[in-house]
Design a protein around this motif. Structure first.
Motif, PDB file in Angstrom:
ATOM      1  N   GLN A   2      -2.550   4.050  -8.544  1.00 53.64           N
ATOM      2  CA  GLN A   2      -2.347   4.474  -7.166  1.00 53.64           C
ATOM      3  C   GLN A   2      -1.134   3.753  -6.591  1.00 53.64           C
ATOM      4  OE1 GLN A   2      -6.071   3.614  -5.265  1.00 53.64           O
ATOM      5  NE2 GLN A   2      -6.902   5.602  -5.830  1.00 53.64           N
ATOM      6  N   LEU A   4       1.270   3.212  -3.091  1.00 55.85           N
ATOM      7  CA  LEU A   4       1.462   3.353  -1.650  1.00 55.85           C
ATOM      8  C   LEU A   4       2.884   2.955  -1.335  1.00 55.85           C
ATOM      9  CD1 LEU A   4       0.551   3.729   1.302  1.00 55.85           C
ATOM     10  CD2 LEU A   4      -0.138   1.322   1.263  1.00 55.85           C
ATOM     11  N   GLU A  30       0.910   9.855 -11.350  1.00 60.01           N
ATOM     12  CA  GLU A  30       0.423   8.811 -10.442  1.00 60.01           C
ATOM     13  C   GLU A  30      -0.144   9.436  -9.170  1.00 60.01           C
ATOM     14  OE1 GLU A  30       0.407   6.025 -11.858  1.00 60.01           O
ATOM     15  OE2 GLU A  30       2.012   6.212 -13.310  1.00 60.01           O
ATOM     16  N   ASP A  31      -1.041   8.715  -8.497  1.00 58.76           N
ATOM     17  CA  ASP A  31      -1.540   9.106  -7.177  1.00 58.76           C
ATOM     18  C   ASP A  31      -0.654   8.422  -6.155  1.00 58.76           C
ATOM     19  OD1 ASP A  31      -3.708  10.582  -8.168  1.00 58.76           O
ATOM     20  OD2 ASP A  31      -4.946   8.787  -8.316  1.00 58.76           O
ATOM     21  N   THR A  33       0.731   7.939  -2.090  1.00 57.93           N
ATOM     22  CA  THR A  33       0.608   8.079  -0.642  1.00 57.93           C
ATOM     23  C   THR A  33       1.873   7.490  -0.026  1.00 57.93           C
ATOM     24  OG1 THR A  33      -1.796   7.867  -0.710  1.00 57.93           O
ATOM     25  CG2 THR A  33      -0.724   7.432   1.401  1.00 57.93           C
TER      26      THR A  33
END
Length: 69
Positions: A2, A4, A30-31, A33
């Motif tokens: 993850q 960010l 990938e994740d 945000t």
């Protein structure tokens, strides 16, 4: 993994490159945000032919990336 990313710059080139990098990471599985902070909250204000932020942001959202402000 993850990821960010915190984007706070109002500079269109930085915004465009940040969203492009987010798209690259999404394509790598990938994740991602992207948190928009300060001057970056109005992400589309810098959209232009030279820096097509809206196009990259649309691709980011359609690829299941998350934009939050």
């Amino acid at each position: 993994m993850q990821v960010l990313m915190v984007l706070s710059s109002p500079n269109p080139e930085i915004q465009w490159n940040a969203v492009r990098f987010g798209n690259f990471l999404l394509n790598e599985g990938e994740d991602v945000t992207i948190f928009l902070n300060g001057g970056a909250v109005d992400l589309y204000a810098g959209d232009s032919e030279e820096f097509p932020i809206a196009e990259q942001a649309k691709m980011f959202a359609l690829s299941e990336g998350v934009l939050v402000a």
